[in-house]
Enzyme design. Structure first.
Site, PDB file in Angstrom:
ATOM      1  N   ASP A 173      -5.543 -11.535   1.305  1.00 48.24           N
ATOM      2  CA  ASP A 173      -5.058 -12.715   2.004  1.00 48.24           C
ATOM      3  C   ASP A 173      -6.236 -13.670   2.084  1.00 48.24           C
ATOM      4  OD1 ASP A 173      -3.605 -14.500   3.734  1.00 48.24           O
ATOM      5  OD2 ASP A 173      -2.521 -12.788   4.555  1.00 48.24           O
ATOM      6  N   LYS A 183      -4.922  -2.069   0.280  1.00 45.96           N
ATOM      7  CA  LYS A 183      -5.164  -3.159  -0.672  1.00 45.96           C
ATOM      8  C   LYS A 183      -4.971  -4.538  -0.028  1.00 45.96           C
ATOM      9  CE  LYS A 183      -3.582  -0.216  -4.431  1.00 45.96           C
ATOM     10  NZ  LYS A 183      -2.957   0.849  -3.627  1.00 45.96           N
ATOM     11  N   ASP A 213      -5.341   3.197   2.125  1.00 46.53           N
ATOM     12  CA  ASP A 213      -5.186   2.506   0.841  1.00 46.53           C
ATOM     13  C   ASP A 213      -4.145   1.406   0.993  1.00 46.53           C
ATOM     14  OD1 ASP A 213      -5.446   1.851  -1.819  1.00 46.53           O
ATOM     15  OD2 ASP A 213      -4.176   3.497  -2.528  1.00 46.53           O
TER      16      ASP A 213
END
Length: 175
Positions: free
Chosen positions: A66, A63, A61
């Protein structure tokens, strides 16, 4: 006790040693663990690989968010490590598409994070969104489907919506 594969235990602890101790205490009762950003910074990638080697499922996890090229390369590197089963990215079209491309051909599944559960409608307005939380969640679910993501992370309040839009094989993970 047989482990329920739908239950993912969050290893949201400050150190790998504390996370290892939790895994030991839980033993065979748990088969699926989440490694988040806090643990990533203190040996989480190695812990994820070790959990996989012990036959556990791992939810990374992280996330990711970019530019597309960077997310694609990061997702490909994570996929090549074989240290996870699920990887989260922010559910924005460019990010989703890049992560899906980076994970192509691997067993790593991409989950789009719809809207962070800590954000209110007021918060969304302050960062420039004119949509309500439910409207943005629905849009992000549809974007995840369109990008070929394997599923989403959404609040329990939105799980039925995600299932309806994504279909029966679409993964829906709730915190």
């Amino acid at each position: 006790m047989t482990a329920d594969p739908r239950l993912i235990v969050a290893l949201d602890l400050p150190t790998r040693a504390e996370a290892e101790a939790m895994v030991e205490r839980l033993g065979e009762a748990v088969s699926f663990y989440k490694v988040g950003l806090q643990l990533l910074a203190t040996g989480g990638m190695g812990m994820a690989a070790d959990l996989k080697a012990r036959g556990r499922a791992v939810f990374l996890d992280w996330k990711l968010h970019d530019i597309g090229a960077t997310v694609e390369k990061a997702a490909a590197a994570v996929a090549a490590s074989a240290a996870g089963d699920l990887l989260t990215v922010h559910a924005e079209p460019q990010v989703l598409a890049a992560a899906v491309k980076g994970c192509a051909g691997s067993g790593l599944k991409v989950l789009g994070v719809t809207v962070l559960t800590s954000l209110s409608g007021q918060d969304l307005g302050e960062i420039g969104y004119s949509l309500s939380v439910p409207q943005l969640v629905e849009r992000r679910i549809r974007q995840a489907v369109d990008a070929g993501a394997d599923g989403v992370v959404a609040s329990p309040h939105e799980a039925a919506l995600a299932r309806r839009i994504g279909g029966p094989s679409f993964l829906v993970v709730t915190p």
